[in-house]
Design an enzyme around this catalytic site. Structure first.
Site, PDB file in Angstrom:
ATOM      1  N   LYS A 177      -3.859 -18.337  30.454  1.00  0.00           N
ATOM      2  CA  LYS A 177      -3.441 -17.174  29.645  1.00  0.00           C
ATOM      3  C   LYS A 177      -2.716 -16.157  30.527  1.00  0.00           C
ATOM      4  CE  LYS A 177      -6.626 -13.798  29.002  1.00  0.00           C
ATOM      5  NZ  LYS A 177      -6.295 -12.419  29.382  1.00  0.00           N
ATOM      6  N   ASN A 178      -3.321 -15.817  31.679  1.00  0.00           N
ATOM      7  CA  ASN A 178      -2.768 -14.714  32.474  1.00  0.00           C
ATOM      8  C   ASN A 178      -1.440 -15.083  33.122  1.00  0.00           C
ATOM      9  OD1 ASN A 178      -4.879 -13.243  31.632  1.00  0.00           O
ATOM     10  ND2 ASN A 178      -6.025 -13.304  33.560  1.00  0.00           N
ATOM     11  N   CYS A 203     -10.162   0.088  28.917  1.00  0.00           N
ATOM     12  CA  CYS A 203     -10.879  -0.856  28.053  1.00  0.00           C
ATOM     13  C   CYS A 203     -12.331  -0.842  28.525  1.00  0.00           C
ATOM     14  CB  CYS A 203     -10.261  -2.249  28.147  1.00  0.00           C
ATOM     15  SG  CYS A 203     -10.419  -2.954  29.757  1.00  0.00           S
ATOM     16  N   ARG A 207      -8.132   1.543  33.364  1.00  0.00           N
ATOM     17  CA  ARG A 207      -7.138   0.573  33.840  1.00  0.00           C
ATOM     18  C   ARG A 207      -5.891   1.330  34.293  1.00  0.00           C
ATOM     19  NH1 ARG A 207      -8.605  -4.506  31.612  1.00  0.00           N
ATOM     20  NH2 ARG A 207      -7.151  -5.427  33.077  1.00  0.00           N
ATOM     21  N   LEU A 221      -0.285   2.035  40.760  1.00  0.00           N
ATOM     22  CA  LEU A 221       0.380   1.137  41.729  1.00  0.00           C
ATOM     23  C   LEU A 221       1.665   0.552  41.126  1.00  0.00           C
ATOM     24  CD1 LEU A 221      -2.802  -0.660  43.134  1.00  0.00           C
ATOM     25  CD2 LEU A 221      -1.464   1.161  44.229  1.00  0.00           C
ATOM     26  N   ASP A 240     -13.337 -12.145  36.899  1.00  0.00           N
ATOM     27  CA  ASP A 240     -13.340 -12.711  35.545  1.00  0.00           C
ATOM     28  C   ASP A 240     -14.387 -13.809  35.375  1.00  0.00           C
ATOM     29  OD1 ASP A 240      -9.736 -12.482  34.986  1.00  0.00           O
ATOM     30  OD2 ASP A 240     -11.339 -11.010  35.031  1.00  0.00           O
ATOM     31  N   ARG A 283      -9.187 -13.913  22.159  1.00  0.00           N
ATOM     32  CA  ARG A 283      -8.067 -13.445  22.988  1.00  0.00           C
ATOM     33  C   ARG A 283      -7.831 -14.372  24.163  1.00  0.00           C
ATOM     34  NH1 ARG A 283      -8.238  -7.307  24.630  1.00  0.00           N
ATOM     35  NH2 ARG A 283      -6.521  -8.193  25.780  1.00  0.00           N
TER      36      ARG A 283
HETATM   37  C1  EPZ Z   1      -5.387  -8.978  35.909  1.00  0.00           C
HETATM   38  O1  EPZ Z   1      -5.466  -7.674  35.388  1.00  0.00           O
HETATM   39  C2  EPZ Z   1      -5.995  -9.885  34.855  1.00  0.00           C
HETATM   40  N1  EPZ Z   1      -5.251  -9.751  33.603  1.00  0.00           N
HETATM   41  C3  EPZ Z   1      -7.461  -9.517  34.618  1.00  0.00           C
HETATM   42  O2  EPZ Z   1      -7.985 -10.478  33.722  1.00  0.00           O
HETATM   43  C4  EPZ Z   1      -8.207  -9.634  35.943  1.00  0.00           C
HETATM   44  O3  EPZ Z   1      -9.555  -9.218  35.729  1.00  0.00           O
HETATM   45  C5  EPZ Z   1      -7.538  -8.725  36.973  1.00  0.00           C
HETATM   46  O4  EPZ Z   1      -6.141  -9.099  37.125  1.00  0.00           O
HETATM   47  C6  EPZ Z   1      -8.199  -8.836  38.350  1.00  0.00           C
HETATM   48  O5  EPZ Z   1      -8.146 -10.158  38.781  1.00  0.00           O
HETATM   49  C7  EPZ Z   1      -4.057 -10.354  33.476  1.00  0.00           C
HETATM   50  O6  EPZ Z   1      -3.559 -10.994  34.385  1.00  0.00           O
HETATM   51  C8  EPZ Z   1      -3.386 -10.218  32.133  1.00  0.00           C
HETATM   52  P1  EPZ Z   1      -5.455  -5.450  38.670  1.00  0.00           P
HETATM   53  P2  EPZ Z   1      -4.712  -6.459  36.155  1.00  0.00           P
HETATM   54  O7  EPZ Z   1      -4.263  -4.580  38.533  1.00  0.00           O
HETATM   55  O8  EPZ Z   1      -3.526  -6.972  36.863  1.00  0.00           O
HETATM   56  C9  EPZ Z   1      -7.158  -1.283  40.002  1.00  0.00           C
HETATM   57  C10 EPZ Z   1      -9.017 -11.242  31.782  1.00  0.00           C
HETATM   58  O9  EPZ Z   1     -10.220 -11.286  31.529  1.00  0.00           O
HETATM   59  N2  EPZ Z   1      -5.786  -0.818  39.791  1.00  0.00           N
HETATM   60  O10 EPZ Z   1      -5.414  -6.588  39.632  1.00  0.00           O
HETATM   61  O11 EPZ Z   1      -4.555  -5.349  35.196  1.00  0.00           O
HETATM   62  C11 EPZ Z   1      -7.823  -1.708  38.694  1.00  0.00           C
HETATM   63  O12 EPZ Z   1      -8.406  -0.594  38.048  1.00  0.00           O
HETATM   64  C12 EPZ Z   1      -8.416 -10.015  32.428  1.00  0.00           C
HETATM   65  O13 EPZ Z   1      -8.209 -12.189  31.596  1.00  0.00           O
HETATM   66  C13 EPZ Z   1      -5.427   0.451  40.260  1.00  0.00           C
HETATM   67  O14 EPZ Z   1      -6.234   1.169  40.831  1.00  0.00           O
HETATM   68  O15 EPZ Z   1      -5.807  -6.057  37.230  1.00  0.00           O
HETATM   69  C14 EPZ Z   1      -8.858  -2.683  39.175  1.00  0.00           C
HETATM   70  O16 EPZ Z   1      -9.984  -1.980  39.624  1.00  0.00           O
HETATM   71  C15 EPZ Z   1      -9.405  -8.885  32.478  1.00  0.00           C
HETATM   72  N3  EPZ Z   1      -4.144   0.875  40.060  1.00  0.00           N
HETATM   73  C16 EPZ Z   1      -8.173  -3.369  40.360  1.00  0.00           C
HETATM   74  O17 EPZ Z   1      -7.133  -2.474  40.789  1.00  0.00           O
HETATM   75  C17 EPZ Z   1      -3.195   0.091  39.442  1.00  0.00           C
HETATM   76  O18 EPZ Z   1      -2.037   0.517  39.306  1.00  0.00           O
HETATM   77  C18 EPZ Z   1      -7.557  -4.720  40.051  1.00  0.00           C
HETATM   78  O19 EPZ Z   1      -6.733  -4.525  38.919  1.00  0.00           O
HETATM   79  C19 EPZ Z   1      -3.581  -1.193  38.995  1.00  0.00           C
HETATM   80  C20 EPZ Z   1      -4.870  -1.629  39.188  1.00  0.00           C
END
Ligand code: EPZ
Length: 420
Positions: free
Chosen positions: A22-23, A116, A121, A125, A308, A400
């Site tokens: 999915k991702n 969420c 979220r 960055l 995840d 989803r």
């Molecule tokens: C991706 O989300 C995945 N979603 C998430 O899967 C997964 O949990 C996550 O990566 C971590 O592996 C998709 O790929 C669609 P991050 P993403 O930006 O990219 C913080 C599922 O169940 N952060 O890597 O949004 C954030 O708050 C979903 O399929 C910042 O601080 O996650 C988190 O603590 C849930 N600033 C950490 O970094 C930013 O600008 C990692 O988030 C962005 C993120």
């Protein structure tokens, strides 16, 4: 509202087909905004999030037609650049249209994704990276309004308080492939889904090196062409079924899964007594001893133990021997499943971002409520082993991210059905 009814106790046996990731599909669909040509994306699961991304593409002038397990994208006459609130609020991954829109059209308006249940979220960055490439970004009235003359390559450092950002890396990579000059992304995400996106972009004609490592180097190109592409298997779906086999004391074979994406999950499962044998056809999963041992683990970005898979692992540890500690380092609030598992007889407490799971001899079926995609999967896993009936509500969370979950589980022998 649909619910899922499970009668626990059946041992799962047989084979299960792992669907596409999915991702990976979500960011690769966004990348189709970078070309005027048609693209064909194969091995696409039929999931709510993917149809939401297709709706978002449609609002941006790209028709994405989903037929069985592939999607064909075709640019309609007029390209648009506003991703509307009512679609973006359904799925925060929509944020990854920002980079390609800026790269292709020089402007983008994307509704700010909300938080969420797994925590805030932020997208700081993403914005830092795109601003480094020259985008002028303004946040007002709940929208991100971005514009640029021509993006220029730059050095971008994407380390946040919780490590790298997967979609942040995707956004910057998709912006940089059409920017003028060189971009270096330091502290990039190394997830397999980022590697899949990079390979898709390279097939389109992009010049990307170092993907899958913390440093990605990109040389901007003028134009990218349409391509056909096969999506990687979903490593989180695969990990979820591995735990389904282990928690029910069954013996199941996963087909079409890529074990090289599951190193840390296989490492932990093997340590607690789960047998995992890989052959050319797939991965066989079974329990090597009557009671699984406890374990301490910490979630981290790839190649660490994936956040995840945290909830699913907690369900398994709730019936293991002894006390386990699972610490959540990516989303420190990602623990809504604890109270639901405790309703089923688990004995779990929370100390900050560490959960203490005292193994119990059995779980009992109960009425529980899903809260997010992976927490719902954890409740299904607990229901498979709990004594009696478990009824899970709000299962739209499941739809989803898991294709045909109850069908795949009942084919393996689970007593599970969807009730209206
Ligand atoms: C991706 O989300 C995945 N979603 C998430 O899967 C997964 O949990 C996550 O990566 C971590 O592996 C998709 O790929 C669609 P991050 P993403 O930006 O990219 C913080 C599922 O169940 N952060 O890597 O949004 C954030 O708050 C979903 O399929 C910042 O601080 O996650 C988190 O603590 C849930 N600033 C950490 O970094 C930013 O600008 C990692 O988030 C962005 C993120």
């Amino acid at each position: 509202m649909d619910k899922i009814l499970i009668k626990g106790g059946n041992e799962l046996k047989g084979e299960v087909n792992i669907s596409g990731s999915k991702n990976s599909v979500l960011s690769i669909l966004a990348a189709t905004l970078l070309t005027d040509d048609e693209c064909v994306i194969k091995n696409v699961p039929d999931l709510k999030d993917i149809s939401t991304m297709c709706d978002i593409l449609y609002s941006l002038g790209i028709k994405a037609e989903h037929d069985k397990d592939f999607i064909t994208t075709k640019r309609l006459s007029k390209s648009k650049y506003v991703a509307p609130y009512d679609l973006v609020r359904q799925m925060r991954a929509s944020i990854c249209v920002l980079g390609p829109l800026l790269a292709k059209l020089g402007k983008a308006e994307v509704s700010l994704p909300g938080g969420c249940v797994i925590g805030p979220r932020p997208i700081d960055l993403h914005l830092k990276g795109l601003r480094a490439l020259g985008a002028d970004i303004d946040l007002s009235h709940g929208y991100i309004k971005a514009k640029c003359d021509k993006l220029k390559g730059a050095k971008v450092y994407l380390k946040g308080p919780f490590g790298s950002s997967v979609l942040g890396t995707a956004n910057v990579m998709m912006a940089a492939v059409l920017a003028e000059g060189k971009t270096i992304i330091e502290n990039a995400a190394c997830e397999p889904e980022i590697v899949d996106l990079a390979k898709f972009l390279i097939k389109m004609g992009a010049d990307i090196k170092g993907y899958g490592t913390y440093r990605i180097k990109i040389k901007g190109k003028k134009k990218l062409k349409g391509v056909e592409y096969n999506i990687i298997p979903d490593r989180i779906e695969a990990g979820t079924y591995m735990i389904a086999g282990a928690i029910t004391n069954g013996k199941i074979k996963l087909l079409n899964c890529n074990v090289s994406h599951l190193g840390s999950v296989i490492d932990k499962l093997s340590k607690i007594g789960v047998g995992i044998e890989t052959d050319t056809k797939g991965v066989l999963v079974f329990k090597k001893k009557d009671k699984l041992s406890s374990i301490d683990l910490v979630t981290s970005s790839y190649p660490g133990f994936p956040t995840d898979m945290q909830a699913q692992m907690m369900a398994l540890m709730s019936v293991a021997e002894g006390t386990s500690v699972i610490t959540e380092r990516i989303y420190p609030e990602r623990f809504l499943h604890i109270s639901e598992l405790n309703r089923m007889g688990a004995d779990i407490t929370l100390e900050g971002n560490s959960s203490i799971i005292r193994g119990v001899s059995k779980l009992s079926g109960a009425q529980v409520m899903a809260s997010d995609l992976r927490a719902s999967a954890a409740l299904i896993l607990a229901g498979l082993v709990a004594k009696g009936e478990t009824i899970i509500s709000r299962i739209y969370h499941l739809d989803r991210g898991y294709q045909d979950l109850e069908k795949k589980l009942s084919l393996l022998g689970a007593d599970i059905k969807r009730i209206k």
